[in-house]
Design an enzyme around this catalytic site. Sequence first.
Site, mmCIF file in Angstrom:
data_model
loop_
_atom_site.group_PDB
_atom_site.id
_atom_site.type_symbol
_atom_site.label_atom_id
_atom_site.label_comp_id
_atom_site.label_asym_id
_atom_site.label_seq_id
_atom_site.Cartn_x
_atom_site.Cartn_y
_atom_site.Cartn_z
ATOM 1 N N HIS A 26 0.851 -1.200 0.000
ATOM 2 C CA HIS A 26 0.000 0.000 0.000
ATOM 3 C C HIS A 26 0.879 1.239 0.000
ATOM 4 C CE1 HIS A 26 0.884 -0.554 4.246
ATOM 5 N NE2 HIS A 26 0.274 0.545 4.597
ATOM 6 N N HIS B 68 1.256 3.897 1.954
ATOM 7 C CA HIS B 68 1.713 4.644 3.127
ATOM 8 C C HIS B 68 3.248 4.690 3.080
ATOM 9 C CE1 HIS B 68 -2.144 4.152 5.737
ATOM 10 N NE2 HIS B 68 -2.156 5.255 5.021
ATOM 11 N N ASP C 166 5.745 4.374 5.077
ATOM 12 C CA ASP C 166 6.649 3.389 5.693
ATOM 13 C C ASP C 166 6.703 2.068 4.912
ATOM 14 O OD1 ASP C 166 3.981 3.150 6.572
ATOM 15 O OD2 ASP C 166 4.555 2.061 8.372
ATOM 16 N N HIS C 167 5.953 2.001 3.806
ATOM 17 C CA HIS C 167 5.992 0.804 2.949
ATOM 18 C C HIS C 167 6.406 1.142 1.518
ATOM 19 C CE1 HIS C 167 3.833 -1.844 5.871
ATOM 20 N NE2 HIS C 167 3.571 -0.643 6.366
ATOM 21 N N HIS D 94 -7.405 -1.892 5.437
ATOM 22 C CA HIS D 94 -6.592 -0.879 6.092
ATOM 23 C C HIS D 94 -7.146 0.499 5.716
ATOM 24 C CE1 HIS D 94 -3.208 0.551 8.309
ATOM 25 N NE2 HIS D 94 -2.489 0.966 7.292
ATOM 26 N N ASP E 156 -0.340 -3.893 5.923
ATOM 27 C CA ASP E 156 -0.980 -3.649 7.205
ATOM 28 C C ASP E 156 -2.451 -4.043 7.097
ATOM 29 O OD1 ASP E 156 1.475 -2.372 7.310
ATOM 30 O OD2 ASP E 156 0.695 -0.477 7.993
ATOM 31 N N HIS F 156 5.959 -5.463 12.112
ATOM 32 C CA HIS F 156 5.298 -4.162 12.054
ATOM 33 C C HIS F 156 4.930 -3.672 13.452
ATOM 34 C CE1 HIS F 156 2.600 -0.910 10.607
ATOM 35 N NE2 HIS F 156 3.411 -0.939 9.566
#
Lengths: 301, 301
Positions: A60, A62, A64-65, A140, A210, A268
């Site tokens: 996805h 976001h 941090d990914h 998510h 996530d 995570h």
Amino acid sequence: MKIKILGCYAATPRTITNPTSQVLEIKNHMFLIDCGEGTQVQLRKHKIKFSRIEHIFISHLHGDHFFGLIGLISTFMLLGREKDLHIYGPKGIKEAILLLLKLGNAYTSYGLYFHELKATASEVVFEDDKVKVSTIPLQHRVYTNGFLFEEKVTERPLNINAILNYDIDKVYYNKIKQGGAITLENGQQIPNDLLTFEPSAPKSYAFCSDTMYSEKIVPLLTNTTVLYHESTFLENEIDLAEKTMHSTAKQAAKIAKLAAVKHLLLGHYSTRYGDIELFKKEAQEIFDNVLLADDGLEFEF
Amino acid sequence: MKIKILGCYAATPRTITNPTSQVLEIKNHMFLIDCGEGTQVQLRKHKIKFSRIEHIFISHLHGDHFFGLIGLISTFMLLGREKDLHIYGPKGIKEAILLLLKLGNAYTSYGLYFHELKATASEVVFEDDKVKVSTIPLQHRVYTNGFLFEEKVTERPLNINAILNYDIDKVYYNKIKQGGAITLENGQQIPNDLLTFEPSAPKSYAFCSDTMYSEKIVPLLTNTTVLYHESTFLENEIDLAEKTMHSTAKQAAKIAKLAAVKHLLLGHYSTRYGDIELFKKEAQEIFDNVLLADDGLEFEF
């Protein structure tokens, strides 16, 4: 099958923790899964050859990914890469990467292929003769997919001594590998199990980060060898988990149990917890075979 | 005036070298200059308080000067920042950052202001009562600006003992700070230099990365206290410097000499050279006062 954890902490990169990124080595592929900021440095640190990475799966969008992807693509370009690179990720990823390249007046020296995802049901996104990769739709705050990597049932390894004993011609080897029996010239039937060994059971890896707790994914995960399931929080923060659409260690264990996976790999983690052993302890109340991901660790199955 | 080097190497981040980013502390401001991938981790490592950064200056939109910006903006958001943040950078920077935020369904908790640059002549981009920041148009493969940070001529510090001796009323203090003389009630003229101390000379910092050799910038840099000038290559790679629109250490020194700056600070080294002392040696053939930037170093002037 090896899983190298480049980063497995939630939210923001820190001096000692990295955002999500993993390398899955399966049937001679090196799949990169998620690509938080700093992933290229983690790859260098762990001496993973850039040229072996041909497929990158992004769960996805976001940060941090995902925020390390443009840097990796640029570095591949600066190093003069020629090999194609395939990116699998949510719709919008192509526009973002191409805009950033355009602003830098940059063109990749290699083929850059985007496979944009928008389906809400599982779909196959990559397949060759040895491996199949399909999406695991997750719940998510933004459109998110996990990924299921499955080895295909392999050919039966030949028992060469037995085959030479029966003086079988090479033209039949493929038939034998596929499980076929052989009739000799004298009419004698040789069953396949005298000519081959039992192949190792195909392995599988499910990456789920996530996601909020959702039993909808259980049928996709059934009997998976290793399930990586996010556990951002412990059960004492379940309200926060629900609010942010993340899972607790206990919830990850529930999914592992329902899907009867062999191993549960947690990760995570929110950096609010000092000791990640707490996640293992909580998960083991529900499911025995729990492993803890941590930056730099490698797991072999 | 302090300059903290977070990263000063060219092209790609590595385990031991970081792409360009610096923090300039001047007149109580903490200006962040450029923001390569990993800058937020470098800021944490060097314990620079995120909340003190209110202005970020981006020279150009190549990855090694810019790919850490979105992560920093996101982290500020995740930490609940409320203070406004101002970004100064080439046109296009706003579209890129807003697209990345939109894809993550993210909205900043703080005011995020973009000051997009497209002028090809020097312009003032920030000014308050203590500092002025203007652009230094550079010649590179994409639209690029350096930045000149100038302390303003400060008020003259009051000589309080002398002022009390003459029994001067507080309403005149501002006039005295500005350099004014005072006429006492008895008609006596008191010259300003009896009532104030000499203020320290205003300092200035010029950041010039990335650029080919160009004497056009010299008039903007004249008498600058510290000139940071890129030196990606040594003179033996001058062909490559010209081709990629970068400078050699010798060329940086020529600019320093022509502009009669006090200190030349070199950086943006290609990682092809094992020993950065070579850059200093080459520059010192032209200009004496050469300093070498390196990741983690702090310079005070």
